[in-house]
Design a protein around this motif. Structure first.
Motif, PDB file in Angstrom:
ATOM      1  N   MET A   1       0.825  -1.202   0.000  1.00 55.40           N
ATOM      2  CA  MET A   1       0.000   0.000   0.000  1.00 55.40           C
ATOM      3  C   MET A   1       0.862   1.256   0.000  1.00 55.40           C
ATOM      4  SD  MET A   1      -3.160  -1.063   2.554  1.00 55.40           S
ATOM      5  CE  MET A   1      -3.868   0.590   2.509  1.00 55.40           C
ATOM      6  N   ALA A   2       1.988   1.217   0.711  1.00 56.07           N
ATOM      7  CA  ALA A   2       2.879   2.374   0.753  1.00 56.07           C
ATOM      8  C   ALA A   2       3.351   2.753  -0.641  1.00 56.07           C
ATOM      9  CB  ALA A   2       4.071   2.082   1.657  1.00 56.07           C
ATOM     10  N   VAL A   3       3.569   1.760  -1.479  1.00 54.78           N
ATOM     11  CA  VAL A   3       4.038   2.015  -2.843  1.00 54.78           C
ATOM     12  C   VAL A   3       2.882   2.394  -3.773  1.00 54.78           C
ATOM     13  CG1 VAL A   3       5.138   0.980  -4.868  1.00 54.78           C
ATOM     14  CG2 VAL A   3       6.028   0.492  -2.575  1.00 54.78           C
ATOM     15  N   GLU A   4       1.831   1.618  -3.760  1.00 56.99           N
ATOM     16  CA  GLU A   4       0.796   1.785  -4.772  1.00 56.99           C
ATOM     17  C   GLU A   4      -0.170   2.923  -4.494  1.00 56.99           C
ATOM     18  OE1 GLU A   4      -0.989  -1.704  -6.424  1.00 56.99           O
ATOM     19  OE2 GLU A   4       0.738  -2.971  -5.926  1.00 56.99           O
ATOM     20  N   PHE A   5      -0.326   3.316  -3.222  1.00 49.95           N
ATOM     21  CA  PHE A   5      -1.203   4.437  -2.897  1.00 49.95           C
ATOM     22  C   PHE A   5      -0.446   5.766  -2.790  1.00 49.95           C
ATOM     23  CE2 PHE A   5      -3.977   0.957  -1.503  1.00 49.95           C
ATOM     24  CZ  PHE A   5      -5.194   1.368  -2.034  1.00 49.95           C
ATOM     25  N   ALA A   6       0.878   5.710  -2.835  1.00 52.11           N
ATOM     26  CA  ALA A   6       1.662   6.939  -2.715  1.00 52.11           C
ATOM     27  C   ALA A   6       1.317   7.986  -3.776  1.00 52.11           C
ATOM     28  CB  ALA A   6       3.160   6.609  -2.758  1.00 52.11           C
ATOM     29  N   PRO A   7       1.093   7.611  -5.046  1.00 49.98           N
ATOM     30  CA  PRO A   7       0.764   8.636  -6.044  1.00 49.98           C
ATOM     31  C   PRO A   7      -0.533   9.387  -5.738  1.00 49.98           C
ATOM     32  CG  PRO A   7       1.467   6.610  -7.127  1.00 49.98           C
ATOM     33  CD  PRO A   7       1.284   6.283  -5.679  1.00 49.98           C
ATOM     34  N   TYR A   8      -1.361   8.842  -4.847  1.00 52.61           N
ATOM     35  CA  TYR A   8      -2.616   9.501  -4.465  1.00 52.61           C
ATOM     36  C   TYR A   8      -2.453  10.360  -3.204  1.00 52.61           C
ATOM     37  CZ  TYR A   8      -4.647   6.269  -7.824  1.00 52.61           C
ATOM     38  OH  TYR A   8      -4.941   5.574  -8.968  1.00 52.61           O
ATOM     39  N   GLY A   9      -1.216  10.502  -2.731  1.00 56.48           N
ATOM     40  CA  GLY A   9      -0.965  11.332  -1.556  1.00 56.48           C
ATOM     41  C   GLY A   9      -1.136  10.613  -0.241  1.00 56.48           C
ATOM     42  N   LEU A  10      -1.185   9.282  -0.247  1.00 59.57           N
ATOM     43  CA  LEU A  10      -1.379   8.506   0.972  1.00 59.57           C
ATOM     44  C   LEU A  10      -0.043   7.949   1.452  1.00 59.57           C
ATOM     45  CD1 LEU A  10      -4.569   6.432   0.039  1.00 59.57           C
ATOM     46  CD2 LEU A  10      -4.413   8.760   0.922  1.00 59.57           C
ATOM     47  N   ARG A  11       0.237   8.131   2.733  1.00 53.58           N
ATOM     48  CA  ARG A  11       1.392   7.509   3.375  1.00 53.58           C
ATOM     49  C   ARG A  11       0.871   6.402   4.281  1.00 53.58           C
ATOM     50  NH1 ARG A  11       1.914  12.425   0.715  1.00 53.58           N
ATOM     51  NH2 ARG A  11       4.044  13.242   0.896  1.00 53.58           N
ATOM     52  N   THR A  12       1.371   5.196   4.098  1.00 54.93           N
ATOM     53  CA  THR A  12       0.869   4.037   4.831  1.00 54.93           C
ATOM     54  C   THR A  12       1.961   3.512   5.758  1.00 54.93           C
ATOM     55  OG1 THR A  12      -0.488   3.456   2.908  1.00 54.93           O
ATOM     56  CG2 THR A  12      -0.233   1.789   4.627  1.00 54.93           C
ATOM     57  N   ASN A  13       1.650   3.456   7.048  1.00 59.61           N
ATOM     58  CA  ASN A  13       2.626   2.995   8.029  1.00 59.61           C
ATOM     59  C   ASN A  13       1.973   2.066   9.046  1.00 59.61           C
ATOM     60  OD1 ASN A  13       5.104   4.619   7.296  1.00 59.61           O
ATOM     61  ND2 ASN A  13       3.620   6.274   7.562  1.00 59.61           N
ATOM     62  N   LEU A  14       2.819   1.335   9.746  1.00 60.03           N
ATOM     63  CA  LEU A  14       2.355   0.356  10.728  1.00 60.03           C
ATOM     64  C   LEU A  14       3.059   0.616  12.049  1.00 60.03           C
ATOM     65  CD1 LEU A  14       0.493  -2.158  10.781  1.00 60.03           C
ATOM     66  CD2 LEU A  14       2.511  -3.547  10.270  1.00 60.03           C
ATOM     67  N   ILE A  15       2.290   0.634  13.121  1.00 56.65           N
ATOM     68  CA  ILE A  15       2.833   0.832  14.459  1.00 56.65           C
ATOM     69  C   ILE A  15       2.823  -0.493  15.218  1.00 56.65           C
ATOM     70  CG2 ILE A  15       2.338   1.834  16.731  1.00 56.65           C
ATOM     71  CD1 ILE A  15       1.472   4.366  15.327  1.00 56.65           C
ATOM     72  N   GLN A  16       3.983  -0.852  15.758  1.00 58.64           N
ATOM     73  CA  GLN A  16       4.056  -1.990  16.671  1.00 58.64           C
ATOM     74  C   GLN A  16       4.173  -1.442  18.086  1.00 58.64           C
ATOM     75  OE1 GLN A  16       6.388  -5.549  15.728  1.00 58.64           O
ATOM     76  NE2 GLN A  16       7.241  -5.500  17.803  1.00 58.64           N
ATOM     77  N   ALA A  17       3.066  -1.467  18.791  1.00 57.88           N
ATOM     78  CA  ALA A  17       3.045  -0.967  20.165  1.00 57.88           C
ATOM     79  C   ALA A  17       3.675  -1.982  21.100  1.00 57.88           C
ATOM     80  CB  ALA A  17       1.612  -0.682  20.592  1.00 57.88           C
ATOM     81  N   GLY A  18       4.193  -1.481  22.195  1.00 56.79           N
ATOM     82  CA  GLY A  18       4.628  -2.383  23.245  1.00 56.79           C
ATOM     83  C   GLY A  18       3.426  -3.069  23.879  1.00 56.79           C
ATOM     84  N   ILE A  19       3.680  -4.042  24.703  1.00 57.84           N
ATOM     85  CA  ILE A  19       2.587  -4.735  25.381  1.00 57.84           C
ATOM     86  C   ILE A  19       1.824  -3.721  26.225  1.00 57.84           C
ATOM     87  CG2 ILE A  19       2.037  -6.462  27.140  1.00 57.84           C
ATOM     88  CD1 ILE A  19       4.462  -8.057  26.080  1.00 57.84           C
ATOM     89  N   THR A  20       0.525  -3.630  25.964  1.00 61.16           N
ATOM     90  CA  THR A  20      -0.323  -2.621  26.589  1.00 61.16           C
ATOM     91  C   THR A  20      -1.516  -3.312  27.213  1.00 61.16           C
ATOM     92  OG1 THR A  20       0.319  -1.149  24.769  1.00 61.16           O
ATOM     93  CG2 THR A  20      -1.470  -0.403  26.200  1.00 61.16           C
ATOM     94  N   ASN A  21      -1.835  -2.982  28.424  1.00 64.29           N
ATOM     95  CA  ASN A  21      -2.880  -3.695  29.158  1.00 64.29           C
ATOM     96  C   ASN A  21      -4.271  -3.196  28.767  1.00 64.29           C
ATOM     97  OD1 ASN A  21      -4.013  -5.516  30.876  1.00 64.29           O
ATOM     98  ND2 ASN A  21      -3.405  -4.495  32.759  1.00 64.29           N
ATOM     99  N   THR A  22      -4.661  -3.522  27.540  1.00 65.86           N
ATOM    100  CA  THR A  22      -5.969  -3.146  27.022  1.00 65.86           C
ATOM    101  C   THR A  22      -6.945  -4.318  27.161  1.00 65.86           C
ATOM    102  OG1 THR A  22      -5.394  -3.909  24.799  1.00 65.86           O
ATOM    103  CG2 THR A  22      -4.905  -1.603  25.338  1.00 65.86           C
ATOM    104  N   ALA A  23      -8.215  -4.050  26.856  1.00 64.00           N
ATOM    105  CA  ALA A  23      -9.215  -5.122  26.890  1.00 64.00           C
ATOM    106  C   ALA A  23      -8.868  -6.216  25.895  1.00 64.00           C
ATOM    107  CB  ALA A  23     -10.592  -4.532  26.591  1.00 64.00           C
ATOM    108  N   ALA A  24      -8.315  -5.832  24.742  1.00 61.61           N
ATOM    109  CA  ALA A  24      -7.940  -6.828  23.734  1.00 61.61           C
ATOM    110  C   ALA A  24      -6.833  -7.736  24.255  1.00 61.61           C
ATOM    111  CB  ALA A  24      -7.499  -6.130  22.457  1.00 61.61           C
TER     112      ALA A  24
END
Length: 270
Positions: free
Chosen positions: A189-212
């Motif tokens: 997506m980062a490559v193919e959507f870039a010409p449309y002005g979209l930046r696609t990134n992924l966040i790897q959060a640390g272990i977080t005590n959420t409901a999930a």
């Protein structure tokens, strides 16, 4: 531009925003003037509570927040939302699409040795559902919002992954597969959507005590490990991730595209 409200007049669409990372991001972006459409799937009680909390955030920050209790994985629901949301005043105004959907199957691949009939085992159908929910549904949402002309000329697409994509966690196989797929999807997506002005990134959060996290078998052990393993001597909290998502939405972050960002205080280094 008002430097205190850099996102005034712009919108974020948050998929999975009733709690955890999505809700924290809604709070952060609202404080910076961004309007929000927050989508989630909850029973009536939690949905009412989330809607009321989001309404309070909107009033406190003088922004517009639209709450939708719907199935973001359903094609007709997605299309109906975009049709309803996409009024002329919002065309070209969506700065952020955040994917924070936490819906997946938590089952082992095989019975532990010596145990018989005590566990529900992961099926191919479970894997397919989880992969779409927690990974590939991002593509459908991105394409449909783009086709509706809603994205800003400089927009952000942000997904969430976890360390469980690369390491073994009990009963986490389906989610791990989904997150690994999402990581590959982010690259393309980062490559193919870039010409449309979209930046696609992924966040790897640390272990977080959420409901999930609490739904994962053995999550108490993950929490215990995270508290001692993190170089900054505390666990990640949803606000840490929300702060980075805010930073990624700024003009200064426009050259970040296709990245996997560790938001964990250095937890992944150990």
């Amino acid at each position: 531009m008002n430097t205190e409200l850099p996102f005034a007049g712009l919108w974020a669409i948050i998929l999975g925003g009733s709690s955890g990372f999505g809700f924290a991001t809604a709070e952060k972006l609202a404080s910076k003037g961004m309007n929000l459409a927050v989508l989630f799937r909850e029973p009536s009680g939690p949905a009412k509570k989330a809607t009321e909390a989001l309404a309070e955030i909107a009033a406190e920050n003088n922004v517009e927040i639209l709450s939708y209790n719907l199935n973001v994985l359903d094609n007709s629901s997605r299309i109906s939302f975009i049709d309803e949301f996409g009024i002329p005043d919002r065309l070209g105004k969506v700065k952020l699409l955040m994917h924070s959907v936490a819906r997946g199957n938590l089952k082992p691949l095989v019975e532990p040795k010596g145990e018989t009939g005590q566990h529900s085992l992961l099926t191919v159908e479970d894997i397919q559902m989880t992969s779409y929910a927690m990974g590939n549904s991002l593509l459908d949402w991105t394409r449909d919002i783009l086709n509706a002309g809603l994205f800003h000329q400089d927009s952000r697409i942000i997904g969430l992954t976890s360390e469980g994509a690369d390491k073994y966690w009990d009963a986490y196989a389906a989610v791990s597969i989904a997150k690994a797929s999402l990581q590959s999807l982010t690259t393309y997506m980062a490559v193919e959507f870039a010409p449309y002005g979209l930046r696609t990134n992924l966040i790897q959060a640390g272990i977080t005590n959420t409901a999930a996290l609490q739904r994962i078998p053995g999550s108490d052990k993950l929490v215990e490990i995270a508290e001692t393993r993190n170089p900054l001597q505390r666990m990640t909290v949803p606000g840490d991730v929300a702060n980075v998502i805010y930073l990624l939405c700024t003009d200064e972050a426009a050259w970040i595209n296709g990245a996997l960002l560790h938001v964990d205080g250095g937890e992944h280094c150990r």
